[in-house]
Scaffold this motif. Structure first.
Motif, PDB file in Angstrom:
ATOM      1  N   THR A   1      35.364  38.586  40.190  1.00  0.00           N
ATOM      2  CA  THR A   1      36.426  37.559  40.490  1.00  0.00           C
ATOM      3  C   THR A   1      37.860  38.074  40.538  1.00  0.00           C
ATOM      4  O   THR A   1      37.955  38.989  39.416  1.00  0.00           O
ATOM      5  CB  THR A   1      36.354  35.899  39.424  1.00  0.00           C
TER       6      THR A   1
ATOM      7  N   HIS B   1      47.978  39.497  46.135  1.00  0.00           N
ATOM      8  CA  HIS B   1      46.412  39.515  45.105  1.00  0.00           C
ATOM      9  C   HIS B   1      46.239  40.841  44.025  1.00  0.00           C
ATOM     10  O   HIS B   1      46.558  41.845  44.982  1.00  0.00           O
ATOM     11  CB  HIS B   1      45.266  39.799  46.416  1.00  0.00           C
TER      12      HIS B   1
ATOM     13  N   TYR C   1      35.014  34.763  50.004  1.00  0.00           N
ATOM     14  CA  TYR C   1      36.506  34.087  49.450  1.00  0.00           C
ATOM     15  C   TYR C   1      36.581  32.818  49.544  1.00  0.00           C
ATOM     16  O   TYR C   1      35.369  31.982  50.374  1.00  0.00           O
ATOM     17  CB  TYR C   1      37.879  34.802  50.179  1.00  0.00           C
ATOM     18  N   TRP C   2      37.526  32.114  48.801  1.00  0.00           N
ATOM     19  CA  TRP C   2      37.656  30.502  48.785  1.00  0.00           C
ATOM     20  C   TRP C   2      39.301  30.079  49.621  1.00  0.00           C
ATOM     21  O   TRP C   2      39.875  31.284  48.429  1.00  0.00           O
ATOM     22  CB  TRP C   2      36.949  29.182  48.317  1.00  0.00           C
TER      23      TRP C   2
ATOM     24  N   PRO D   1      34.557  27.585  44.228  1.00  0.00           N
ATOM     25  CA  PRO D   1      34.874  28.045  42.724  1.00  0.00           C
ATOM     26  C   PRO D   1      34.592  26.931  41.889  1.00  0.00           C
ATOM     27  O   PRO D   1      34.042  26.666  40.310  1.00  0.00           O
ATOM     28  CB  PRO D   1      35.778  28.187  42.979  1.00  0.00           C
TER      29      PRO D   1
ATOM     30  N   HIS E   1      46.349  29.325  48.320  1.00  0.00           N
ATOM     31  CA  HIS E   1      45.940  30.158  46.513  1.00  0.00           C
ATOM     32  C   HIS E   1      44.248  30.558  46.967  1.00  0.00           C
ATOM     33  O   HIS E   1      43.779  29.925  47.886  1.00  0.00           O
ATOM     34  CB  HIS E   1      45.698  29.269  45.705  1.00  0.00           C
ATOM     35  N   ILE E   2      43.914  31.375  46.631  1.00  0.00           N
ATOM     36  CA  ILE E   2      42.767  32.598  47.532  1.00  0.00           C
ATOM     37  C   ILE E   2      42.178  32.957  46.529  1.00  0.00           C
ATOM     38  O   ILE E   2      42.104  33.225  44.957  1.00  0.00           O
ATOM     39  CB  ILE E   2      42.605  33.412  48.420  1.00  0.00           C
ATOM     40  N   GLU E   3      40.841  32.404  46.354  1.00  0.00           N
ATOM     41  CA  GLU E   3      39.081  32.736  44.894  1.00  0.00           C
ATOM     42  C   GLU E   3      38.457  33.709  45.507  1.00  0.00           C
ATOM     43  O   GLU E   3      38.270  33.778  46.138  1.00  0.00           O
ATOM     44  CB  GLU E   3      38.998  31.779  44.308  1.00  0.00           C
ATOM     45  N   TYR E   4      38.455  34.732  44.953  1.00  0.00           N
ATOM     46  CA  TYR E   4      36.919  35.509  45.340  1.00  0.00           C
ATOM     47  C   TYR E   4      35.902  35.708  44.512  1.00  0.00           C
ATOM     48  O   TYR E   4      36.086  35.883  43.731  1.00  0.00           O
ATOM     49  CB  TYR E   4      37.919  37.800  45.327  1.00  0.00           C
TER      50      TYR E   4
ATOM     51  N   ASP F   1      41.838  36.485  42.329  1.00  0.00           N
ATOM     52  CA  ASP F   1      42.855  35.531  42.899  1.00  0.00           C
ATOM     53  C   ASP F   1      43.854  36.028  43.623  1.00  0.00           C
ATOM     54  O   ASP F   1      44.405  37.237  43.114  1.00  0.00           O
ATOM     55  CB  ASP F   1      42.553  34.243  42.315  1.00  0.00           C
TER      56      ASP F   1
ATOM     57  N   ASP G   1      47.854  34.570  46.381  1.00  0.00           N
ATOM     58  CA  ASP G   1      47.988  33.692  46.565  1.00  0.00           C
ATOM     59  C   ASP G   1      49.270  33.848  47.350  1.00  0.00           C
ATOM     60  O   ASP G   1      49.588  35.286  47.920  1.00  0.00           O
ATOM     61  CB  ASP G   1      49.572  33.006  45.658  1.00  0.00           C
TER      62      ASP G   1
END
Length: 102
Positions: A80, A92, A64-65, A14, A70-73, A82, A84
């Motif tokens: 996008t 989510h 995803y990261w 991201p 915390h997760i980002e998609y 995100d 937690d």
């Protein structure tokens, strides 16, 4: 909290930072489901996710990261999102998902 993702498929994260090309196991990989089982969210070890909704398999797919808890998609269509992880629960996009027992 770390400033780098735990794993990815080699593309930029991201923040535009290049990530490792080799998967790294992390405690959040696996299947996450809503209490009613309608949404099934697979976080794959290769940095991809696959979300099923009801009988519709692969309703959403993408990368995803994870940074800390915390997760980002990034969906394959470009949107996008995100979320937690808190106390073993994934929050989510207004959903609450629980790890599926293996």
């Amino acid at each position: 909290m770390e400033d780098t993702a735990l794993h990815l498929d080699g593309s930029a994260g991201p923040g535009g930072k290049a990530q490792s090309t080799s998967p790294v196991e992390h405690p959040y990989a696996g299947m996450w489901v809503t209490a009613d089982g309608y949404i099934r969210h697979a976080l794959l070890a290769n940095g991809r996710y696959d979300e099923a909704r009801g009988r519709r398999r692969s309703a959403y797919r993408g990368r995803y990261w994870i940074v800390g808890d915390h997760i980002e998609y990034l969906d394959d269509t470009g949107f996008t999102a995100d979320g937690d992880f808190r106390d073993g629960v994934l929050y989510h996009a207004g959903m609450v998902l629980y790890r599926e027992a293996s």
